[in-house]
Design a protein around this motif. Structure first.
Motif, PDB file in Angstrom:
ATOM      1  N   GLU A  46       0.829  -1.196   0.000  1.00  0.00           N
ATOM      2  CA  GLU A  46       0.000   0.000   0.000  1.00  0.00           C
ATOM      3  C   GLU A  46       0.871   1.257   0.000  1.00  0.00           C
ATOM      4  O   GLU A  46       1.956   1.278   0.578  1.00  0.00           O
ATOM      5  N   GLY A  47       0.371   2.269  -0.651  1.00  0.00           N
ATOM      6  CA  GLY A  47       1.063   3.550  -0.674  1.00  0.00           C
ATOM      7  C   GLY A  47       0.874   4.270   0.647  1.00  0.00           C
ATOM      8  O   GLY A  47      -0.224   4.296   1.191  1.00  0.00           O
ATOM      9  N   VAL A  48       1.938   4.837   1.156  1.00  0.00           N
ATOM     10  CA  VAL A  48       1.888   5.562   2.422  1.00  0.00           C
ATOM     11  C   VAL A  48       1.879   7.066   2.170  1.00  0.00           C
ATOM     12  O   VAL A  48       1.016   7.786   2.663  1.00  0.00           O
ATOM     13  N   ALA A  49       2.860   7.538   1.419  1.00  0.00           N
ATOM     14  CA  ALA A  49       2.965   8.974   1.145  1.00  0.00           C
ATOM     15  C   ALA A  49       3.892   9.174  -0.034  1.00  0.00           C
ATOM     16  O   ALA A  49       4.808   8.393  -0.248  1.00  0.00           O
ATOM     17  N   TRP A  50       3.622  10.237  -0.803  1.00  0.00           N
ATOM     18  CA  TRP A  50       4.571  10.602  -1.857  1.00  0.00           C
ATOM     19  C   TRP A  50       4.503  12.080  -2.132  1.00  0.00           C
ATOM     20  O   TRP A  50       3.559  12.769  -1.766  1.00  0.00           O
ATOM     21  N   THR A  51       5.554  12.554  -2.770  1.00  0.00           N
ATOM     22  CA  THR A  51       5.664  13.959  -3.091  1.00  0.00           C
ATOM     23  C   THR A  51       6.478  14.110  -4.358  1.00  0.00           C
ATOM     24  O   THR A  51       6.978  13.128  -4.909  1.00  0.00           O
ATOM     25  N   SER A  52       6.562  15.331  -4.848  1.00  0.00           N
ATOM     26  CA  SER A  52       7.289  15.581  -6.094  1.00  0.00           C
ATOM     27  C   SER A  52       8.290  16.696  -5.892  1.00  0.00           C
ATOM     28  O   SER A  52       8.146  17.551  -5.027  1.00  0.00           O
ATOM     29  N   SER A  53       9.307  16.671  -6.711  1.00  0.00           N
ATOM     30  CA  SER A  53      10.337  17.702  -6.724  1.00  0.00           C
ATOM     31  C   SER A  53      10.308  18.399  -8.070  1.00  0.00           C
ATOM     32  O   SER A  53      10.058  17.740  -9.080  1.00  0.00           O
ATOM     33  N   PRO A  54      10.614  19.706  -8.124  1.00  0.00           N
ATOM     34  CA  PRO A  54      10.928  20.566  -6.977  1.00  0.00           C
ATOM     35  C   PRO A  54       9.662  21.050  -6.277  1.00  0.00           C
ATOM     36  O   PRO A  54       8.569  20.918  -6.814  1.00  0.00           O
ATOM     37  N   GLY A  55       9.859  21.559  -5.100  1.00  0.00           N
ATOM     38  CA  GLY A  55       8.775  22.234  -4.412  1.00  0.00           C
ATOM     39  C   GLY A  55       7.931  21.373  -3.500  1.00  0.00           C
ATOM     40  O   GLY A  55       7.344  21.876  -2.555  1.00  0.00           O
ATOM     41  N   GLY A  56       7.826  20.104  -3.806  1.00  0.00           N
ATOM     42  CA  GLY A  56       7.009  19.241  -2.958  1.00  0.00           C
ATOM     43  C   GLY A  56       5.556  19.670  -2.913  1.00  0.00           C
ATOM     44  O   GLY A  56       4.867  19.458  -1.918  1.00  0.00           O
ATOM     45  N   ASN A  57       5.067  20.280  -4.000  1.00  0.00           N
ATOM     46  CA  ASN A  57       3.686  20.772  -4.003  1.00  0.00           C
ATOM     47  C   ASN A  57       2.669  19.655  -4.121  1.00  0.00           C
ATOM     48  O   ASN A  57       1.513  19.824  -3.722  1.00  0.00           O
ATOM     49  N   THR A  58       3.070  18.552  -4.690  1.00  0.00           N
ATOM     50  CA  THR A  58       2.154  17.426  -4.798  1.00  0.00           C
ATOM     51  C   THR A  58       2.463  16.474  -3.659  1.00  0.00           C
ATOM     52  O   THR A  58       3.495  15.830  -3.652  1.00  0.00           O
ATOM     53  N   ILE A  59       1.587  16.396  -2.700  1.00  0.00           N
ATOM     54  CA  ILE A  59       1.792  15.521  -1.548  1.00  0.00           C
ATOM     55  C   ILE A  59       0.549  14.679  -1.335  1.00  0.00           C
ATOM     56  O   ILE A  59      -0.574  15.195  -1.361  1.00  0.00           O
ATOM     57  N   TYR A  60       0.776  13.403  -1.135  1.00  0.00           N
ATOM     58  CA  TYR A  60      -0.312  12.464  -0.867  1.00  0.00           C
ATOM     59  C   TYR A  60      -0.014  11.715   0.417  1.00  0.00           C
ATOM     60  O   TYR A  60       1.123  11.337   0.679  1.00  0.00           O
ATOM     61  N   TYR A  61      -1.045  11.483   1.201  1.00  0.00           N
ATOM     62  CA  TYR A  61      -0.962  10.629   2.378  1.00  0.00           C
ATOM     63  C   TYR A  61      -2.121   9.653   2.363  1.00  0.00           C
ATOM     64  O   TYR A  61      -3.264  10.032   2.086  1.00  0.00           O
ATOM     65  N   ASP A  62      -1.822   8.425   2.687  1.00  0.00           N
ATOM     66  CA  ASP A  62      -2.905   7.472   2.912  1.00  0.00           C
ATOM     67  C   ASP A  62      -3.692   7.910   4.142  1.00  0.00           C
ATOM     68  O   ASP A  62      -3.128   8.482   5.082  1.00  0.00           O
ATOM     69  N   ASP A  63      -4.983   7.660   4.124  1.00  0.00           N
ATOM     70  CA  ASP A  63      -5.829   8.099   5.241  1.00  0.00           C
ATOM     71  C   ASP A  63      -5.336   7.553   6.583  1.00  0.00           C
ATOM     72  O   ASP A  63      -5.493   8.197   7.622  1.00  0.00           O
ATOM     73  N   SER A  64      -4.746   6.378   6.567  1.00  0.00           N
ATOM     74  CA  SER A  64      -4.327   5.742   7.814  1.00  0.00           C
ATOM     75  C   SER A  64      -3.157   6.454   8.499  1.00  0.00           C
ATOM     76  O   SER A  64      -2.888   6.216   9.673  1.00  0.00           O
ATOM     77  N   VAL A  65      -2.456   7.332   7.755  1.00  0.00           N
ATOM     78  CA  VAL A  65      -1.287   7.990   8.334  1.00  0.00           C
ATOM     79  C   VAL A  65      -1.432   9.498   8.408  1.00  0.00           C
ATOM     80  O   VAL A  65      -0.542  10.185   8.932  1.00  0.00           O
ATOM     81  N   LYS A  66      -2.523  10.019   7.887  1.00  0.00           N
ATOM     82  CA  LYS A  66      -2.712  11.472   7.910  1.00  0.00           C
ATOM     83  C   LYS A  66      -2.686  12.002   9.337  1.00  0.00           C
ATOM     84  O   LYS A  66      -3.298  11.429  10.229  1.00  0.00           O
ATOM     85  N   GLY A  67      -1.964  13.096   9.521  1.00  0.00           N
ATOM     86  CA  GLY A  67      -1.844  13.695  10.844  1.00  0.00           C
ATOM     87  C   GLY A  67      -0.751  13.088  11.704  1.00  0.00           C
ATOM     88  O   GLY A  67      -0.409  13.646  12.754  1.00  0.00           O
ATOM     89  N   ARG A  68      -0.198  11.953  11.265  1.00  0.00           N
ATOM     90  CA  ARG A  68       0.852  11.293  12.046  1.00  0.00           C
ATOM     91  C   ARG A  68       2.182  11.243  11.285  1.00  0.00           C
ATOM     92  O   ARG A  68       3.246  11.305  11.893  1.00  0.00           O
ATOM     93  N   PHE A  69       2.128  11.070   9.993  1.00  0.00           N
ATOM     94  CA  PHE A  69       3.331  10.961   9.160  1.00  0.00           C
ATOM     95  C   PHE A  69       3.506  12.240   8.351  1.00  0.00           C
ATOM     96  O   PHE A  69       2.519  12.862   7.930  1.00  0.00           O
TER      97      PHE A  69
END
Length: 130
Positions: A46-69
């Motif tokens: 399962e996907g946990v989190a990802w982002t993109s460079s530069p800037g890190g403007n695209t960020i995803y979190y799985d619902d199970s880790v939001k607010g913690r990771f």
């Protein structure tokens, strides 16, 4: 060829914290996607989190880790970090870093798909005990 080296896994008690690091080399573009997946024996990856460079403007979190990771990216060092707080036993698993170069004509919206088929690290074990 993209090479990923992960570090930072370990064993902690529930409520504790760990920080994973992933250093990428061989990326062919300044733009790239990086993220973290996890797998538990007998379950699908399962996907946990990802982002993109530069800037890190695209960020995803799985619902199970939001607010913690929190995922962050040091673009200058091609290094991604995953700060994991308030860890739970269900966070236990092997965590894999993934990365894929992002050509100029490709939107970062496609990071999710590109990471799945991109390059992967060797994995680092995270064990959270209750």
């Amino acid at each position: 060829q993209v090479r990923l080296v992960e570090s930072g896994g370990g064993s902690v008690q529930a409520g504790g914290s760990l920080r994973l690091s992933c250093v990428a080399s061989g990326l062919s573009y300044d733009r790239f996607c990086m993220g973290w997946f996890r797998q538990v024996p007998g379950k699908e990856r399962e996907g946990v989190a990802w982002t993109s460079s530069p800037g890190g403007n695209t960020i995803y979190y799985d619902d199970s880790v939001k607010g913690r990771f929190t995922i962050s990216l040091d673009s200058a060092k091609n290094t991604a970090y995953l700060q994991m707080n308030s860890l739970k036993p269900e966070d236990t698993g092997t965590y894999y870093c993934a990365a894929d170069p992002l050509p100029p004509w490709v939107s970062s919206d496609y990071c999710a798909a590109r990471l799945v088929t991109g390059s992967w690290g060797q994995g680092t074990q995270v064990t959270v005990s209750s």
